[in-house]
Scaffold this motif. Structure first.
Motif, mmCIF file in Angstrom:
data_model
loop_
_atom_site.group_PDB
_atom_site.id
_atom_site.type_symbol
_atom_site.label_atom_id
_atom_site.label_comp_id
_atom_site.label_asym_id
_atom_site.label_seq_id
_atom_site.Cartn_x
_atom_site.Cartn_y
_atom_site.Cartn_z
ATOM 1 N N THR A 85 5.569 -17.567 36.727
ATOM 2 C CA THR A 85 4.986 -16.431 37.428
ATOM 3 C C THR A 85 4.224 -16.964 38.619
ATOM 4 N N VAL A 92 1.989 -15.713 42.357
ATOM 5 C CA VAL A 92 1.324 -14.626 43.063
ATOM 6 C C VAL A 92 1.370 -14.926 44.555
ATOM 7 N N TRP A 120 7.371 -8.043 40.040
ATOM 8 C CA TRP A 120 6.413 -7.209 39.308
ATOM 9 C C TRP A 120 5.696 -6.278 40.282
ATOM 10 N N ARG A 148 -0.230 -5.991 42.858
ATOM 11 C CA ARG A 148 -1.268 -5.696 41.867
ATOM 12 C C ARG A 148 -2.616 -6.087 42.444
ATOM 13 N N TYR A 169 3.209 -10.069 42.569
ATOM 14 C CA TYR A 169 3.588 -10.905 41.435
ATOM 15 C C TYR A 169 5.102 -10.992 41.308
ATOM 16 N N LYS A 178 1.471 -11.282 30.017
ATOM 17 C CA LYS A 178 1.643 -10.258 31.045
ATOM 18 C C LYS A 178 1.224 -8.867 30.575
ATOM 19 N N LEU A 236 -4.003 -16.266 36.152
ATOM 20 C CA LEU A 236 -3.168 -15.559 37.125
ATOM 21 C C LEU A 236 -3.851 -14.312 37.678
ATOM 22 N N ILE A 258 -4.779 -11.709 36.246
ATOM 23 C CA ILE A 258 -4.395 -10.446 35.617
ATOM 24 C C ILE A 258 -5.604 -9.891 34.869
#
Lengths: 181, 74
Positions: free
Chosen positions: A7, A9, A43, A46, A60, B22, B63, B65
Motif C-alpha cells: 500500500t 500513499v 482506494w 482519503r 491510496y 485496511k 499509513l 489510516i
C-alpha cells in the motif's frame, strides 16, 4: 514466489495525471523486477489521520502481486526516493479473505467496484452500541461522577471488577495530569 | 458492585479472522478517543485476537489510516 500486498500513499495535491504517472512507473518497475500483478486497487483520496509533510489528504493505492522476496528491497528503495509518495508499506498477503474495500478503478475505465465493508463490520457496531446503552443505565444509577467519562471503555469500568476499577482510576488521574501540563 | 457482563471475544464469536489493517471502521472500535488501543480487559477480546488486532492498528497508524493520537490533543 510469494504474495505481497503493498500500500502506498501519493501526495494528495497532485492531479490525476501525475498520480497515474507514478502508479504506472512503479507498476513497470515491479514488473521489471519479476513481479506478477494480481490486482491494483485505487482506494482513492482519503483524509490522512495526521499530517505528513504538511499534507492533509493522500491518494491510496494498493498493489497485490507475487514476486521473489529479493525483488522487494530494490522496489522499496525506489519508492523511498520519490518525494510524492508519503508512505508505503509492504506486507505478506495472507490470501484468506477478499479485500472489502472500495476500488475507484483506473481513470476512464469507469470501473467502480463498490465492495464496501459496511456489511461485514455491522455486527461490531451493533454490539458496541448495545453495550453502551446498558452501561449508561447502570452507571447513572450507581455513580454520579461519570461526567468526564465519555468513552465506551471508561464507562465499562464502572460495572466491572474492583481490579479494573482501580486501573480505571489510574487512567483518569493520568488524563488529569496530562491536562495540567 | 454489579457483575453483569461476561465479555466474550468478538472475533471468536463472529468467527472473524480478517485482521487486515485496511478496515478502518473495524479498528476504530478498539481505540479510544485519544487514539490509544483499548486494553482487552475492557473489550473482552481474547489474547490471540488482541495480538493480531494490535498489529493491524499499528500498521494502519503508519499509513495514516488511524491516528497515533487524536487531533484535539495535538
Amino acid at each position: 514466489m510469494k504474495k505481497y500486498d503493498t500500500t502506498f500513499v501519493i501526495d494528495g495535491t497532485l492531479d490525476q495525471n501525475q498520480r497515474e504517472e507514478i502508479i504506472e512507473k512503479y507498476e513497470k518497475s515491479l514488473k521489471k523486477l519479476g513481479g506478477e500483478f494480481d490486482r491494483i486497487i485505487r482506494w482513492g483520496m482519503r483524509k490522512l489521520a495526521y499530517e505528513i509533510k504538511k499534507r492533509t489528504h493522500g491518494y491510496y493505492v494498493i498493489f497485490y502481486y507475487s514476486a521473489e522476496p529479493s525483488a522487494i528491497k530494490p522496489f522499496e528503495a525506489e519508492m523511498k526516493l520519490n518525494e510524492n509518495i508519503l508512505r508505503f508499506m509492504t506486507i505478506l498477503f495472507d490470501g484468506k479473505h477478499p479485500e472489502n474495500i472500495r476500488d475507484e478503478g483506473a481513470p476512464g475505465s469507469e470501473k467502480i467496484v463498490t465492495v464496501d465493508s459496511t456489511e461485514d463490520i455491522q455486527p461490531f457496531e451493533d454490539d458496541s452500541l448495545e453495550i453502551d446503552d446498558d452501561i449508561d443505565m447502570e452507571s447513572v444509577d450507581d455513580e454520579s461522577d461519570s461526567d468526564e467519562t465519555e468513552s465506551l471503555n471508561e464507562d465499562e469500568i464502572d460495572d466491572d471488577d474492583e481490579e479494573s476499577e482501580l486501573s480505571g482510576d489510574d487512567e483518569t488521574e493520568d488524563i488529569q495530569d496530562k491536562e495540567d501540563k | 458492585m454489579l457483575r453483569t457482563k461476561i465479555k466474550v471475544c468478538k472475533f471468536c464469536v463472529n468467527k472473524d479472522e480478517d485482521f487486515n489493517y485496511k478496515h478502518e471502521r473495524k479498528w476504530r472500535m478498539f481505540i479510544n478517543e485519544r487514539g490509544k488501543i483499548i486494553p482487552r480487559r475492557m473489550t473482552g477480546t481474547c489474547a490471540k485476537h488482541q495480538r493480531k488486532l494490535t498489529t493491524s492498528i499499528k500498521r494502519a497508524r503508519y499509513l495514516a489510516i488511524l491516528p497515533f493520537t487524536s487531533e484535539m490533543i495535538r
